[in-house]
Write a protein that holds these residues in place. Sequence first.
Motif, mmCIF file in Angstrom:
data_model
loop_
_atom_site.group_PDB
_atom_site.id
_atom_site.type_symbol
_atom_site.label_atom_id
_atom_site.label_comp_id
_atom_site.label_asym_id
_atom_site.label_seq_id
_atom_site.Cartn_x
_atom_site.Cartn_y
_atom_site.Cartn_z
ATOM 1 N N HIS A 110 -8.927 -4.691 -4.553
ATOM 2 C CA HIS A 110 -7.879 -3.802 -5.033
ATOM 3 C C HIS A 110 -7.435 -2.892 -3.902
ATOM 4 O O HIS A 110 -8.265 -2.361 -3.162
ATOM 5 C CB HIS A 110 -8.396 -2.949 -6.198
ATOM 6 C CG HIS A 110 -8.638 -3.737 -7.445
ATOM 7 N ND1 HIS A 110 -7.689 -3.873 -8.428
ATOM 8 C CD2 HIS A 110 -9.714 -4.465 -7.847
ATOM 9 C CE1 HIS A 110 -8.174 -4.649 -9.395
ATOM 10 N NE2 HIS A 110 -9.395 -5.019 -9.073
ATOM 11 N N CYS A 111 -6.147 -2.702 -3.805
ATOM 12 C CA CYS A 111 -5.580 -1.788 -2.814
ATOM 13 C C CYS A 111 -6.144 -0.388 -3.031
ATOM 14 O O CYS A 111 -6.299 0.051 -4.167
ATOM 15 C CB CYS A 111 -4.057 -1.785 -2.965
ATOM 16 S SG CYS A 111 -3.222 -0.679 -1.835
ATOM 17 N N ILE A 112 -6.497 0.310 -1.927
ATOM 18 C CA ILE A 112 -7.078 1.646 -2.096
ATOM 19 C C ILE A 112 -6.021 2.704 -2.385
ATOM 20 O O ILE A 112 -6.345 3.833 -2.700
ATOM 21 C CB ILE A 112 -7.942 2.089 -0.880
ATOM 22 C CG1 ILE A 112 -7.145 2.028 0.415
ATOM 23 C CG2 ILE A 112 -9.211 1.274 -0.785
ATOM 24 C CD1 ILE A 112 -7.867 2.726 1.567
ATOM 25 N N ARG A 163 -1.493 4.589 -6.108
ATOM 26 C CA ARG A 163 -0.170 4.377 -6.696
ATOM 27 C C ARG A 163 0.279 2.922 -6.612
ATOM 28 O O ARG A 163 1.298 2.541 -7.163
ATOM 29 C CB ARG A 163 0.864 5.278 -6.001
ATOM 30 C CG ARG A 163 0.777 6.722 -6.453
ATOM 31 C CD ARG A 163 1.620 7.606 -5.575
ATOM 32 N NE ARG A 163 1.133 7.567 -4.182
ATOM 33 C CZ ARG A 163 1.700 8.205 -3.168
ATOM 34 N NH1 ARG A 163 2.781 8.903 -3.370
ATOM 35 N NH2 ARG A 163 1.193 8.129 -1.958
ATOM 36 N N CYS A 164 -0.478 2.113 -5.896
ATOM 37 C CA CYS A 164 -0.059 0.730 -5.666
ATOM 38 C C CYS A 164 -0.613 -0.236 -6.723
ATOM 39 O O CYS A 164 0.123 -0.988 -7.329
ATOM 40 C CB CYS A 164 -0.506 0.300 -4.268
ATOM 41 S SG CYS A 164 -0.167 -1.415 -3.914
ATOM 42 N N GLN A 165 -1.930 -0.196 -6.922
ATOM 43 C CA GLN A 165 -2.582 -1.030 -7.943
ATOM 44 C C GLN A 165 -2.557 -2.531 -7.651
ATOM 45 O O GLN A 165 -2.873 -3.322 -8.517
ATOM 46 C CB GLN A 165 -1.933 -0.824 -9.324
ATOM 47 C CG GLN A 165 -1.749 0.614 -9.714
ATOM 48 C CD GLN A 165 -2.788 1.077 -10.728
ATOM 49 O OE1 GLN A 165 -3.113 0.370 -11.662
ATOM 50 N NE2 GLN A 165 -3.333 2.249 -10.515
ATOM 51 N N ARG A 183 -4.829 -5.738 4.835
ATOM 52 C CA ARG A 183 -3.563 -5.058 4.617
ATOM 53 C C ARG A 183 -2.954 -5.519 3.298
ATOM 54 O O ARG A 183 -2.851 -6.705 3.023
ATOM 55 C CB ARG A 183 -2.592 -5.339 5.775
ATOM 56 C CG ARG A 183 -1.382 -4.413 5.768
ATOM 57 C CD ARG A 183 -0.548 -4.545 7.017
ATOM 58 N NE ARG A 183 -1.167 -3.983 8.223
ATOM 59 C CZ ARG A 183 -1.243 -2.674 8.496
ATOM 60 N NH1 ARG A 183 -0.739 -1.797 7.660
ATOM 61 N NH2 ARG A 183 -1.802 -2.254 9.608
ATOM 62 N N CYS A 184 -2.546 -4.549 2.501
ATOM 63 C CA CYS A 184 -1.993 -4.842 1.180
ATOM 64 C C CYS A 184 -0.643 -5.551 1.313
ATOM 65 O O CYS A 184 0.215 -5.142 2.094
ATOM 66 C CB CYS A 184 -1.833 -3.533 0.406
ATOM 67 S SG CYS A 184 -1.082 -3.745 -1.202
ATOM 68 N N GLN A 185 -0.490 -6.615 0.551
ATOM 69 C CA GLN A 185 0.752 -7.377 0.610
ATOM 70 C C GLN A 185 1.900 -6.636 -0.066
ATOM 71 O O GLN A 185 3.068 -6.891 0.203
ATOM 72 C CB GLN A 185 0.566 -8.739 -0.072
ATOM 73 C CG GLN A 185 -0.284 -9.687 0.763
ATOM 74 C CD GLN A 185 -0.837 -10.849 -0.048
ATOM 75 O OE1 GLN A 185 -0.587 -10.956 -1.250
ATOM 76 N NE2 GLN A 185 -1.581 -11.714 0.606
HETATM 77 ZN ZN LIG Z 1 -1.054 -1.600 -1.921
#
Ligand SMILES: [Zn+2]
Length: 111
Positions: free
Chosen positions: A24-26, A29-31, A59-61
């Motif tokens: 999960h993205c840290i 607000r992204c989730q 890295r979050c996509q």
């Molecule tokens: Zn993210």
Amino acid sequence: MAIDWDGYISLHEAARQNDHCVVHCINDRCQHSSRLDFEPLLERFDKSTSLGKILKRLRCQACKGLGATPIMQAGSKQKPPTPLFCPIEGRQDHRCDKKKACQTGCRFDTL
Ligand SMILES: [Zn+2]
């Protein structure tokens, strides 16, 4: 944000639980979440590498932010886990062999 990246288990320990986890993205607000497979990581990193070291570089996509937290997928009766390494404590470290010794949780493995 204070995440103890070094406090995570190693890639090897993670791969004894299952062949993947969900990250999960840290960014609260992204989730965004996605599946992280261990096999490609084992090709790139030594198995003793801390999972945290890898997670902080993900890295979050969606938001392009750095860092992810893992949720190990323990598996269920319907969908048993498929660890990459033998999960039995104290046994010689070896790749989990689903077709042979590890078919029924390594019980047929000879000591
Ligand atoms: Zn993210």
